[in-house]
Every structure is written in structure tokens, then in C-alpha cells.
Design an enzyme around this catalytic site. Structure first.
Site: not given
Length: 262
Positions: A86, A142, A227
């Protein structure tokens, strides 16, 4: 003058021991009482979290939370390359002769970003996305495709902020900060997932055990606090979406492009 002062203050605060102290507190039982306030301040969608707020023992445990199954559907189209996180897109575009151009007014070379890896030559005319994770975002990373992990590298470095200020006013933050690089071989070639540490990020961690092969959307790693991920694809291996641009937001599993087959 103000800009120079802010830069100097950031330099002083970008020492690993500062992040270690912050990380130690976030992993302590004392931090647990901050979870509701943290969630409210950053308007985190707590209903997506795997557990109820009161079930998290520390702020770090909440920050690195998993989500309920089905919260992030993975694009199922054939050969899709999906966002690993995201994030807000800080920059994206073609890599031109080994240069990632105009990331908040600065150009980066593949050599510095990938720490002089011999694999650099495979990406000199590929494509890149810079994906910034704010404290609001889900912080697990992911796999953007199905494939085999062929190499990993830890690159020591600083922990400068990778937000708007850091990328704009600090010198070459993405290539000076600590990084964890994962190279994944897929049916059409190879890609690199570059995980960049940041101010107050106590660590970047792989999931355990780290599998040799990944399915599209499988867990790869996670950040302990916000980050950036830089996603790189080899020359001629992806047809990127043309409607995505800097400033757009994506969720993990959203399509970034289509991978070529060899």
C-alpha cells in the site's frame, strides 16, 4: 538558512542509535497504551486488522499487523505485475541508460541504488516505481509476481527520512539509506524489490521462513515503521500501466503492469 538548519538537524537525527531507541520503545509493553491514539491520529482502518486493537501487545506489533483474509484482493489477470505494498507513488518511469530520473528533483543511478551489483546491467533500460509508505499504510511487503528468489543483499546505510522533505532536500536519500534488495526471477525475466529503511525504522525484516519460491501476493518482508520500496524491472520485461503517475495511490495487489513472457 532554514533549509540548511533542517538538513543539519536531520543529519544529526539520522544515526542508527536513534532508530534503535525508537524501535526499542515501540517493542516495549509501555508502547501498548499508544496504539488507540496512533490508530486514530493516522486514521488507520482498524477494521481491516487481523486482530482487535486490545490484542496487540506493543505498538510495533500493531504497526506490522497482518490484515484479515480478503482485505487486499490480488489482481488475477495473466502475467500481471502487482504493487507489493500500500503506497503513494513518489515517482515512476523508464530507466534511461542506468538513470532513474527526477525523483523529487534528483537523479539516481542503478549502480548506487543496487550497491554496484553485477545485475545492474540487466536493468539499464527497464522501468521503475518508487512507492512511499506513510504511517497510515499497511506495512507488509508482498511479492509483485510469481517467481523464485535468486539473490538477496543487505546494504548498510543511514536512516534518513524518505518523506517529501527527505527526498527533496536531503542528498540522494534512496541510495544512502540502509536497503534490503530481493531479486526475483519470473517467467519473463527478473525484477528487484529494493526495500529502503528510513528515520525511526528500527529494521526491515524478511518473513520467516523465507520461501525459495513465491506466488503473486505472497508475503516477502515488512517494515517496522514507514519507509519506501523501489521496484525495478529488467529491460523489456514489463508493459506498465500508462494511467499511473506520481502522486497516485495504490494498494497491495493492484496492477502496475503486465509482464512479458520469454
Amino acid at each position: 538558512m532554514t533549509r540548511r538548519l533542517l538538513r543539519a538537524m536531520t543529519e544529526l537525527s539520522s544515526r542508527k542509535f536513534v532508530s534503535r531507541l525508537t524501535g526499542s520503545f515501540a517493542k516495549s509493553a509501555f508502547s501498548r497504551r499508544l496504539i488507540p491514539r496512533f490508530a486514530a491520529t493516522y486514521r488507520i482502518a482498524v477494521e481491516e486488522a487481523e486482530k482487535r486493537l486490545e490484542e496487540y501487545g506493543t505498538l510495533n506489533e500493531f504497526f506490522t499487523r497482518r490484515l484479515k483474509p480478503g482485505s487486499r484482493p490480488i489482481d488475477e489477470a495473466v502475467d500481471t505485475l502487482v504493487s507489493p505494498v500500500d503506497a503513494r507513488i513518489t515517482a515512476c518511469g523508464p530507466i534511461r541508460d542506468g538513470l532513474l530520473l527526477q525523483i523529487k528533483g534528483q537523479d539516481y543511478t542503478l549502480d548506487e541504488l543496487l550497491n554496484g551489483s553485477p545485475r545492474t546491467r540487466q536493468y539499464r533500460h527497464g522501468y521503475y516505481w518508487v512507492l512511499y509508505l506513510s504511517p497510515t499504510d499497511y506495512h507488509r511487503i508482498h511479492s509483485p509476481c510469481a517467481g523464485e528468489i535468486v539473490e538477496t543483499e543487505h546494504v548498510p546505510g543511514k536512516v534518513y527520512p524518505v518523506n517529501e522533505f527527505g527526498l527533496t532536500f536531503m542528498r540522494r536519500v534512496l541510495s544512502r539509506n540502509e536497503r534490503l534488495v530481493t531479486y526475483i526471477r519470473h517467467e519473463g525475466g527478473e525484477l528487484a524489490v529494493v526495500k529502503v529503511g528510513a528515520l525511526n525504522v528500527s529494521s526491515i525484516r524478511y518473513v520467516e521462513p523465507l520461501p525459495a519460491r513465491l506466488g503473486r501476493g505472497d508475503e516477502l518482508a515488512y517494515f517496522e515503521f514507514g519507509s519506501t520500496v523501489v521496484l525495478l524491472t529488467e529491460d523489456g520485461t514489463v508493459e506498465p500501466r500508462t494511467d499511473l503517475k506520481a502522486g497516485d495511490t495504490v494498494r497491495m495487489g493492484h496492477r502496475l503492469g503486465t509482464l512479458a513472457r520469454k
